[in-house]
Scaffold this motif. Structure first.
Motif, PDB file in Angstrom:
ATOM      1  N   TYR A 244      87.369  39.516  73.286  1.00 14.58           N
ATOM      2  CA  TYR A 244      86.020  39.282  72.976  1.00 14.58           C
ATOM      3  C   TYR A 244      85.752  37.668  72.508  1.00 14.58           C
ATOM      4  O   TYR A 244      84.663  37.097  72.877  1.00 14.58           O
ATOM      5  CB  TYR A 244      85.312  40.291  71.869  1.00 14.58           C
ATOM      6  CG  TYR A 244      85.210  41.385  72.280  1.00 14.58           C
ATOM      7  CD1 TYR A 244      84.841  41.787  73.587  1.00 14.58           C
ATOM      8  CD2 TYR A 244      86.097  42.505  71.739  1.00 14.58           C
ATOM      9  CE1 TYR A 244      84.617  43.005  74.054  1.00 14.58           C
ATOM     10  CE2 TYR A 244      86.256  43.724  72.336  1.00 14.58           C
ATOM     11  CZ  TYR A 244      85.248  44.136  73.456  1.00 14.58           C
ATOM     12  OH  TYR A 244      85.463  45.115  73.849  1.00 14.58           O
ATOM     13  N   GLN A 245      86.728  37.120  71.800  1.00 14.46           N
ATOM     14  CA  GLN A 245      86.575  35.773  71.609  1.00 14.46           C
ATOM     15  C   GLN A 245      86.729  34.791  72.815  1.00 14.46           C
ATOM     16  O   GLN A 245      86.090  33.822  72.899  1.00 14.46           O
ATOM     17  CB  GLN A 245      87.529  35.307  70.429  1.00 14.46           C
ATOM     18  CG  GLN A 245      87.407  35.908  69.351  1.00 14.46           C
ATOM     19  CD  GLN A 245      88.422  35.476  68.389  1.00 14.46           C
ATOM     20  OE1 GLN A 245      89.397  34.591  68.531  1.00 14.46           O
ATOM     21  NE2 GLN A 245      88.649  36.084  66.992  1.00 14.46           N
TER      22      GLN A 245
ATOM     23  N   ILE B 199      85.772  35.825  75.936  1.00 15.02           N
ATOM     24  CA  ILE B 199      84.763  35.618  76.823  1.00 15.02           C
ATOM     25  C   ILE B 199      83.739  34.395  76.710  1.00 15.02           C
ATOM     26  O   ILE B 199      83.184  34.152  77.340  1.00 15.02           O
ATOM     27  CB  ILE B 199      84.139  37.048  76.691  1.00 15.02           C
ATOM     28  CG1 ILE B 199      85.031  38.217  77.175  1.00 15.02           C
ATOM     29  CG2 ILE B 199      82.636  37.111  77.157  1.00 15.02           C
ATOM     30  CD1 ILE B 199      84.428  39.517  77.012  1.00 15.02           C
ATOM     31  N   ARG B 200      83.821  34.186  75.383  1.00 15.53           N
ATOM     32  CA  ARG B 200      82.615  33.145  75.081  1.00 15.53           C
ATOM     33  C   ARG B 200      83.227  31.635  75.304  1.00 15.53           C
ATOM     34  O   ARG B 200      82.396  30.747  75.498  1.00 15.53           O
ATOM     35  CB  ARG B 200      82.545  32.997  73.291  1.00 15.53           C
ATOM     36  CG  ARG B 200      81.895  34.226  72.941  1.00 15.53           C
ATOM     37  CD  ARG B 200      81.627  34.309  71.443  1.00 15.53           C
ATOM     38  NE  ARG B 200      81.278  35.503  70.942  1.00 15.53           N
ATOM     39  CZ  ARG B 200      82.164  36.306  70.216  1.00 15.53           C
ATOM     40  NH1 ARG B 200      83.203  35.603  69.799  1.00 15.53           N
ATOM     41  NH2 ARG B 200      81.930  37.413  69.577  1.00 15.53           N
ATOM     42  N   THR B 201      84.563  31.480  75.251  1.00 11.73           N
ATOM     43  CA  THR B 201      85.028  29.954  75.603  1.00 11.73           C
ATOM     44  C   THR B 201      86.286  29.929  76.508  1.00 11.73           C
ATOM     45  O   THR B 201      86.235  28.775  76.988  1.00 11.73           O
ATOM     46  CB  THR B 201      85.677  29.364  74.537  1.00 11.73           C
ATOM     47  OG1 THR B 201      86.854  30.493  73.719  1.00 11.73           O
ATOM     48  CG2 THR B 201      84.449  29.541  73.028  1.00 11.73           C
TER      49      THR B 201
END
Length: 163
Positions: free
Chosen positions: A105-106, A108-110
């Motif tokens: 999930y982290q 996915i952002r970066t």
């Protein structure tokens, strides 16, 4: 799947409930994940208590003294059997699964698409490991197929998810 059994002759879950006194309520997001896991499990599954005729079954899950309790009834609600599994063998895989899900999930952002894909492959691998462990722990108690095992493992994880 039993030899010679067709899809229509298999036992299946028609209802899954969680014992709220032993599992308790959580955040709205976790409650949502629990509802999705139950819906997916009921939607398509193979579930046959060993030594019982194929049919419709109802499953109530609870956690008692760090044990997962499968309380199984027939389609009409008559008690069939109760199986209790220690959660200790699942501790490492569930912990690792949560850690990699957080990383996913982290990412996915970066992260780049290739990094996300690599993390997702690891996540799926851990999910498969947990599913296989569940099949092993249920052997001789409940016959399930691979997809049902995966869905039950998802539900097991959601039951432990602290948010």
């Amino acid at each position: 799947m039993r030899e010679g059994a067709t899809r229509g002759q298999r036992g299946r879950l028609v209802a899954v409930t969680l014992d709220e006194t032993s599992i308790g309520r959580s955040t709205p997001d976790i409650e949502h994940e629990r509802r999705i896991a139950i819906y997916d499990l009921i939607e398509e599954n193979v579930f046959e208590p060993v030594g019982r005729e194929p049919g419709d079954y109802r499953l109530n899950l609870s956690i008692v003294d760090r044990r997962l309790v499968f309380d199984i009834a027939d389609g009409e609600g008559q008690q069939v059997v109760t199986h209790i599994l220690s959660l200790t063998p699942f501790r490492r895989v569930v912990k690792d699964y949560f850690m990699i899900c957080d990383s996913y999930y982290q990412a996915i952002r970066t992260a780049s698409p290739s990094q996300i894909e690599a993390i997702d492959m690891g996540r799926r691998g851990l999910h498969n490991e947990g599913s296989r462990l569940l099949v092993e722990r249920l052997e001789g108690k409940i016959d399930i197929d691979q997809d049902t095992s995966r869905r039950l493992f998802t539900l097991l994880c959601v039951l432990h998810w602290k948010g």
